[in-house]
Design an enzyme around this catalytic site. Structure first.
Site, short mmCIF file in Angstrom:
data_model
loop_
_atom_site.label_atom_id
_atom_site.label_comp_id
_atom_site.label_asym_id
_atom_site.label_seq_id
_atom_site.Cartn_x
_atom_site.Cartn_y
_atom_site.Cartn_z
N CYS A 29 -49.48 -23.89 81.35
CA CYS A 29 -50.41 -24.54 82.27
C CYS A 29 -50.34 -23.91 83.65
CB CYS A 29 -50.07 -26.03 82.35
SG CYS A 29 -51.07 -26.89 83.55
N CYS A 54 -50.49 -26.38 86.56
CA CYS A 54 -49.24 -27.12 86.79
C CYS A 54 -48.20 -26.22 87.45
CB CYS A 54 -48.66 -27.65 85.48
SG CYS A 54 -49.85 -28.29 84.33
N ASP A 55 -48.08 -24.98 86.96
CA ASP A 55 -46.93 -24.15 87.32
C ASP A 55 -47.27 -22.94 88.19
OD1 ASP A 55 -45.45 -25.86 85.74
OD2 ASP A 55 -45.69 -24.64 83.94
#
Ligand code: NAP
Length: 308
Positions: free
Chosen positions: A132, A135-136
């Site tokens: 992701c 997200c990261d």
């Protein structure tokens, strides 16, 4: 207490089902599961959902849909359903040992990101490996990363990461892309992205602090080489989250729930909507449409089975 409608999953399908069920005075309860808001909370801008001329960020769209469902009386529960028994009505569902009864259930559990199955993959998740970018990606600012995949997700992730990272390699096992042309063109025209086809990721290279590189192989020449990267984002598709519901639903060879008429499964009173039952389109808008169908179907089912 037996609920009229229980919905499992808070993506566009589940939340649309909740909005319709709540407006039909069915007091739906919706369980958010492990990724409240679903896959769109891990995406960036949604540009193709009608009504948002200039696009909308995925997490914002899901927060708004949740608030809309709550406004009409949906109860949103931030728990994960761990077991179900749909062999007789009312249906029984569990959150660990807590039992829930429901006259109808809408399964809207979507799908989970697939991974490449690399050596030490589990150990390196969050330490260089990710599924992701939204997200990261933050952790890889000004670093070099690779994205694996040739679909829209891979293109989207590569473009997103190019805004944060110093260099992005897009590694795909075929020379043709599955992604839509507009997404491919964006990647091709992005000077920070280097496309590598037909290449495959063979294994990670890591030290004690995490990923330092990947061994990649050219599938035409058979040559292998090490690519120095700080992160590898696997964007190779998703697996439908249907395991919990077997044997009360039929699934296809990939695990997508088969529905008969407008989200109905083989179990009367049990409906499936969104990516969990859609091997073809897998779009937020089609998921929302299926959620609407499921809620109306559940309402009709309840009217026809008033003896429950
Ligand atoms: P996808 O379309 O299924 O593409 C998966 C990609 O990963 C394919 O290119 C596939 O290669 C590759 N792949 C699969 N398994 C692999 C493996 N073991 N090793 C190496 N490569 C592997 O999945 P997706 O990109 O997640 O998209 C899913 C759906 O969501 C699509 O309908 C897409 O249009 C939609 N979507 C839309 C947007 C948007 O419009 N903004 C954004 C994201 C996703 P092959 O091509 O060789 O099979």
């Amino acid at each position: 207490m037996t609920h009229e409608v229980v919905i499992i999953g808070t993506g566009p399908a589940g939340l649309t089902a909740a909005i319709y069920a709540a407006r039909a005075s069915l007091n739906p309860v919706i369980y958010a599961g492990m990724l409240p808001g679903g896959q769109l909370t891990t995406t960036t801008e949604v540009e193709n959902f009608p009504g948002f001329e200039h696009g909308i960020m995925g997490p914002k769209m899901m927060a708004d849909m949740t608030a809309q469902a709550e406004r009409f009386g949906t109860k949103v529960v931030y728990e994960t359903i761990t077991k179900v028994d749909f062999s007789k009505r009312p249906f029984t569902l569990w959150i660990d040992k807590t039992e829930i009864k429901a006259k109808t259930v809408v399964i809207a559990t979507g799908a989970t990101a697939k991974t490449l199955g690399l050596p030490d993959e589990a150990k390196l998740m969050g330490r260089g490996l990710s599924t992701c970018a939204t997200c990261d990606g933050f952790f890889y600012r000004n670093k070099v990363v690779a994205v694996s995949g040739g679909g829209d997700s891979a293109m989207e992730e590569a473009n997103y990461l190019s805004k944060l990272c110093s260099q992005v390699y897009l590694i795909h096992r075929r020379s043709e892309f599955r992604a839509s042309q507009i997404m491919v063109d964006r990647v091709k025209n992005n000077p920070k992205i280097k496309i590598m086809t037909p290449w495959t990721v063979e294994k990670p290279v890591a030290d004690a602090s995490g990923l330092t590189g990947i061994i990649v192989k050219n599938l035409e020449t058979g040559d292998s080489t090490e690519l120095k990267v700080d992160g590898l984002f696997m964007a190779i598709g998703h697996k439908p989250n249907s395991d919990l519901f077997l044997p009360w639903v039929d699934v296809d060879s990939h695990g997508y729930i088969k529905t008969t008429v407008h989200t109905a499964t083989k179990t009367p009173g049990l409906f499936a909507a969104g990516d969990i039952a859609d091997p073809t389109f897998k779009q937020a808008i089609t998921a929302a449409g299926m959620g609407c169908q499921a809620a109306i179907q559940a309402q009709k089912f309840l009217e026809e089975h008033e003896e429950q």
